[in-house]
Write an enzyme that holds these catalytic residues in place. Structure first.
Site, PDB file in Angstrom:
ATOM      1  N   ARG A 127     -36.837  36.455  25.194  1.00  0.00           N
ATOM      2  CA  ARG A 127     -36.118  37.725  25.288  1.00  0.00           C
ATOM      3  C   ARG A 127     -36.641  38.728  24.260  1.00  0.00           C
ATOM      4  O   ARG A 127     -36.696  39.938  24.530  1.00  0.00           O
ATOM      5  CB  ARG A 127     -34.606  37.513  25.102  1.00  0.00           C
ATOM      6  N   GLU A 130     -39.895  39.951  25.640  1.00  0.00           N
ATOM      7  CA  GLU A 130     -39.613  40.860  26.740  1.00  0.00           C
ATOM      8  C   GLU A 130     -39.146  42.219  26.217  1.00  0.00           C
ATOM      9  O   GLU A 130     -39.594  43.277  26.694  1.00  0.00           O
ATOM     10  CB  GLU A 130     -38.530  40.241  27.636  1.00  0.00           C
ATOM     11  N   SER A 153     -45.916  46.960   8.922  1.00  0.00           N
ATOM     12  CA  SER A 153     -46.405  45.685   8.400  1.00  0.00           C
ATOM     13  C   SER A 153     -45.508  44.547   8.844  1.00  0.00           C
ATOM     14  O   SER A 153     -44.284  44.670   8.893  1.00  0.00           O
ATOM     15  CB  SER A 153     -46.450  45.721   6.867  1.00  0.00           C
TER      16      SER A 153
END
Length: 200
Positions: A127, A130, A153
């Site tokens: 997830r 995604e 960073s």
């Protein structure tokens, strides 16, 4: 692997600023022993560390509050994805006395950071993948608008996981990634100190 900063993460602002100043004035990071090679060796170490954590009866967030680190950095220590610093080792030993001296020494080596590609099959991890992939262009665009041409960073970064109640009282997850902005530099020849000797 991302680097999730620890030292001073939960300290008062004045102490954090003093810590940062001290680190900037110092001679830089100390040399570190590298982790001993071997995926199996690393997994055996992680198994022992997580077993000690389980025996302590404490959550990662509880341990984090005792050693002054963020909860993600603390969890990453137990997964041998971050290095246990000398100044934090004693606090960790006090927080989790089940940790052996030998394993604490192993945690203080520079770890071999890696992940199993199959980890993406885990729904929680996927997830996040995604969410970043679908919103990546938007995130980059806003970073450019607010900070310029550069990146965030993943090494000089503080990362935390928290919860907050929603409008209907449901539990919601809050993930914060607080990373230093790193601008792209202009490739000026005069600034290139690694130029070859033109006389050769």
């Amino acid at each position: 692997m991302m680097g999730f900063s620890c030292a001073g993460a939960s300290a008062p602002p004045q102490r954090r600023q003093a810590s940062v100043r001290a680190s900037l004035q110092g001679a830089g990071p100390k040399p570190s022993l590298p982790a001993r090679p071997g995926v199996e060796r690393k997994q055996q170490l992680v198994d022992r560390l997580l077993d000690a954590k389980e025996k302590s009866g404490k959550s990662f967030t509880q341990i984090a509050s005792e050693i002054g680190c963020t909860n993600i950095y603390t969890a990453a220590l137990f997964y041998n994805q971050q290095q246990l610093k000398e100044g934090t080792a004693q606090a960790l030993q006090q927080a989790v006395p089940q940790l052996s001296e030998s394993d604490l020494k192993e945690m203080m080596r520079a770890p071999s950071r890696r992940f199993d590609p199959d980890l993406l099959q885990e729904p929680t991890v996927y997830r996040f993948y995604e969410a970043i992939m679908h919103n990546g262009e938007a995130i980059k665009a806003i970073i450019n608008e607010v900070a310029g041409d550069g990146i965030m960073s993943a090494i000089d970064m503080y990362a935390t996981v928290d919860t907050t109640p929603g409008k209907l009282g449901e539990k919601r997850i809050v993930v914060t990634l607080n990373g230093k902005f790193l601008p792209y530099v202009e490739g000026k020849a005069a600034d290139n100190v690694a130029q070859p000797d033109s006389k050769q």
